[in-house]
Design a protein around this motif. Structure first.
Motif, PDB file in Angstrom:
ATOM      1  N   ALA A  90      -4.397  -0.025   2.010  1.00  0.00           N
ATOM      2  CA  ALA A  90      -4.596   0.220   0.585  1.00  0.00           C
ATOM      3  C   ALA A  90      -3.385   0.913  -0.024  1.00  0.00           C
ATOM      4  O   ALA A  90      -2.749   1.744   0.617  1.00  0.00           O
ATOM      5  CB  ALA A  90      -5.846   1.071   0.364  1.00  0.00           C
ATOM      6  N   VAL A  91      -3.101   0.557  -1.264  1.00  0.00           N
ATOM      7  CA  VAL A  91      -2.050   1.194  -2.055  1.00  0.00           C
ATOM      8  C   VAL A  91      -2.759   1.837  -3.238  1.00  0.00           C
ATOM      9  O   VAL A  91      -3.333   1.136  -4.080  1.00  0.00           O
ATOM     10  CB  VAL A  91      -1.011   0.162  -2.524  1.00  0.00           C
ATOM     11  N   VAL A  92      -2.760   3.174  -3.304  1.00  0.00           N
ATOM     12  CA  VAL A  92      -3.618   3.856  -4.272  1.00  0.00           C
ATOM     13  C   VAL A  92      -2.838   4.833  -5.131  1.00  0.00           C
ATOM     14  O   VAL A  92      -1.826   5.407  -4.707  1.00  0.00           O
ATOM     15  CB  VAL A  92      -4.778   4.591  -3.564  1.00  0.00           C
ATOM     16  N   GLY A 137      -6.435   8.903  -2.138  1.00  0.00           N
ATOM     17  CA  GLY A 137      -5.107   9.092  -1.564  1.00  0.00           C
ATOM     18  C   GLY A 137      -5.154   9.900  -0.283  1.00  0.00           C
ATOM     19  O   GLY A 137      -4.415   9.622   0.669  1.00  0.00           O
ATOM     20  N   GLU A 138      -6.032  10.900  -0.243  1.00  0.00           N
ATOM     21  CA  GLU A 138      -6.181  11.711   0.961  1.00  0.00           C
ATOM     22  C   GLU A 138      -6.683  10.859   2.117  1.00  0.00           C
ATOM     23  O   GLU A 138      -6.273  11.047   3.269  1.00  0.00           O
ATOM     24  CB  GLU A 138      -7.147  12.865   0.692  1.00  0.00           C
ATOM     25  N   LEU A 139      -7.579   9.931   1.812  1.00  0.00           N
ATOM     26  CA  LEU A 139      -8.118   9.026   2.828  1.00  0.00           C
ATOM     27  C   LEU A 139      -7.009   8.145   3.404  1.00  0.00           C
ATOM     28  O   LEU A 139      -6.905   7.959   4.612  1.00  0.00           O
ATOM     29  CB  LEU A 139      -9.214   8.159   2.193  1.00  0.00           C
ATOM     30  N   VAL A 140      -6.171   7.613   2.526  1.00  0.00           N
ATOM     31  CA  VAL A 140      -5.081   6.738   2.940  1.00  0.00           C
ATOM     32  C   VAL A 140      -4.085   7.486   3.818  1.00  0.00           C
ATOM     33  O   VAL A 140      -3.646   6.975   4.861  1.00  0.00           O
ATOM     34  CB  VAL A 140      -4.372   6.142   1.700  1.00  0.00           C
ATOM     35  N   VAL A 141      -3.734   8.699   3.412  1.00  0.00           N
ATOM     36  CA  VAL A 141      -2.772   9.494   4.180  1.00  0.00           C
ATOM     37  C   VAL A 141      -3.351   9.873   5.538  1.00  0.00           C
ATOM     38  O   VAL A 141      -2.674   9.762   6.572  1.00  0.00           O
ATOM     39  CB  VAL A 141      -2.365  10.759   3.387  1.00  0.00           C
ATOM     40  N   GLY A 154      -1.721   2.900   4.565  1.00  0.00           N
ATOM     41  CA  GLY A 154      -1.313   2.447   3.246  1.00  0.00           C
ATOM     42  C   GLY A 154      -0.324   3.391   2.604  1.00  0.00           C
ATOM     43  O   GLY A 154       0.371   4.139   3.280  1.00  0.00           O
ATOM     44  N   SER A 155      -0.288   3.356   1.258  1.00  0.00           N
ATOM     45  CA  SER A 155       0.662   4.158   0.500  1.00  0.00           C
ATOM     46  C   SER A 155      -0.020   4.768  -0.715  1.00  0.00           C
ATOM     47  O   SER A 155      -0.996   4.233  -1.227  1.00  0.00           O
ATOM     48  CB  SER A 155       1.836   3.287   0.020  1.00  0.00           C
ATOM     49  N   GLN A 185       7.485   2.538 -10.305  1.00  0.00           N
ATOM     50  CA  GLN A 185       8.545   2.251  -9.337  1.00  0.00           C
ATOM     51  C   GLN A 185       8.037   2.419  -7.902  1.00  0.00           C
ATOM     52  O   GLN A 185       8.358   1.611  -7.019  1.00  0.00           O
ATOM     53  CB  GLN A 185       9.749   3.178  -9.585  1.00  0.00           C
ATOM     54  N   GLU A 186       7.256   3.477  -7.678  1.00  0.00           N
ATOM     55  CA  GLU A 186       6.706   3.694  -6.341  1.00  0.00           C
ATOM     56  C   GLU A 186       5.702   2.602  -5.975  1.00  0.00           C
ATOM     57  O   GLU A 186       5.644   2.170  -4.824  1.00  0.00           O
ATOM     58  CB  GLU A 186       6.042   5.069  -6.273  1.00  0.00           C
ATOM     59  N   LEU A 187       4.913   2.163  -6.937  1.00  0.00           N
ATOM     60  CA  LEU A 187       3.990   1.050  -6.691  1.00  0.00           C
ATOM     61  C   LEU A 187       4.762  -0.201  -6.307  1.00  0.00           C
ATOM     62  O   LEU A 187       4.425  -0.880  -5.330  1.00  0.00           O
ATOM     63  CB  LEU A 187       3.152   0.780  -7.946  1.00  0.00           C
ATOM     64  N   ASP A 188       5.823  -0.497  -7.046  1.00  0.00           N
ATOM     65  CA  ASP A 188       6.617  -1.693  -6.779  1.00  0.00           C
ATOM     66  C   ASP A 188       7.226  -1.646  -5.384  1.00  0.00           C
ATOM     67  O   ASP A 188       7.197  -2.635  -4.647  1.00  0.00           O
ATOM     68  CB  ASP A 188       7.712  -1.826  -7.834  1.00  0.00           C
TER      69      ASP A 188
END
Length: 204
Positions: A120-122, A129-133, A138-139, A145-148
């Motif tokens: 996932a990209v969140v 975001g805490e879950l992804v980290v 994911g990111s 810019q960071e999404l891209d």
């Protein structure tokens, strides 16, 4: 928060991403301003990234967004889907994108994507975001810019995409399954009861 055991079993039975699937990114949620979907679609319309975005869901912005992007072949509105239809969509996506513009405590769709082996990209705004980290699956982005960069990295590195997806699947199987959740809940209740007993004894 947890995913039911039956859900995890069905996700596991679907296996990994189909080698015959064309690459795409996935959004699942309401078409509402607080979800950040309007900014996400604007980003895809402006980028030269040649990977489509599949949009699952409906909401108050639905008619406006479908009209605005009806001629953009990279933005595909799929409407609402059943759980059975969503499973393969999660599994075959390069990544789920959660672009929330407002704070969300827990992104259930992120856990569902992880269960299907999809990273996932969140947005940094949402609690997912805490879950992804923690899962390493994911990111987290704080700007367009960071999404891209995150999306291009996933497209350019399929092996790393698969590794992140595998970590996400392991994370929900170990940490967000029904049994583990109930065990943690019972442990918290027991600890609270013990602390209360100690406090009562100390007050005597």
């Amino acid at each position: 928060h947890f995913l039911p055991s039956d859900y995890l079993r069905r996700a596991a039975m679907l296996g990994g991403r189909s080698p015959h699937s064309h690459p795409y990114f996935l959004y699942v949620g309401r078409l509402d301003a607080v979800k950040g979907i309007d900014q996400l679609l604007a980003h895809f319309a402006a980028t030269d990234l040649d990977v489509p975005l599949c949009v699952v869901g409906d909401g108050p912005l639905g008619p406006e967004l479908r009209g605005r992007y009806q001629n953009d072949s990279r933005i595909r509105f799929l409407g609402t889907c059943t759980a059975e239809q969503l499973g393969p969509l999660y599994r075959d996506a390069l990544a789920l994108i959660l672009p929330s513009a407002g704070y969300e405590i827990f992104g259930l769709v992120v856990a569902e994507a992880f269960a299907h082996g999809t990273p996932a990209v969140v947005s940094e705004v949402c609690g997912a975001g805490e879950l992804v980290v923690e899962a390493g699956a994911g990111s987290v982005f704080g700007s367009a810019q960071e999404l891209d960069r995150a999306l291009r990295h996933i497209v350019a590195n399929p092996g790393e995409r698969d590794a992140m997806g595998a970590r996400g699947r392991s994370f929900v199987a170990d940490r967000l399954n029904e049994e583990a959740y109930l065990d943690r809940y019972e442990a918290l209740v027991t600890a609270a009861q013990e602390a209360r007993t100690l406090a009562q004894e100390a007050a005597r």
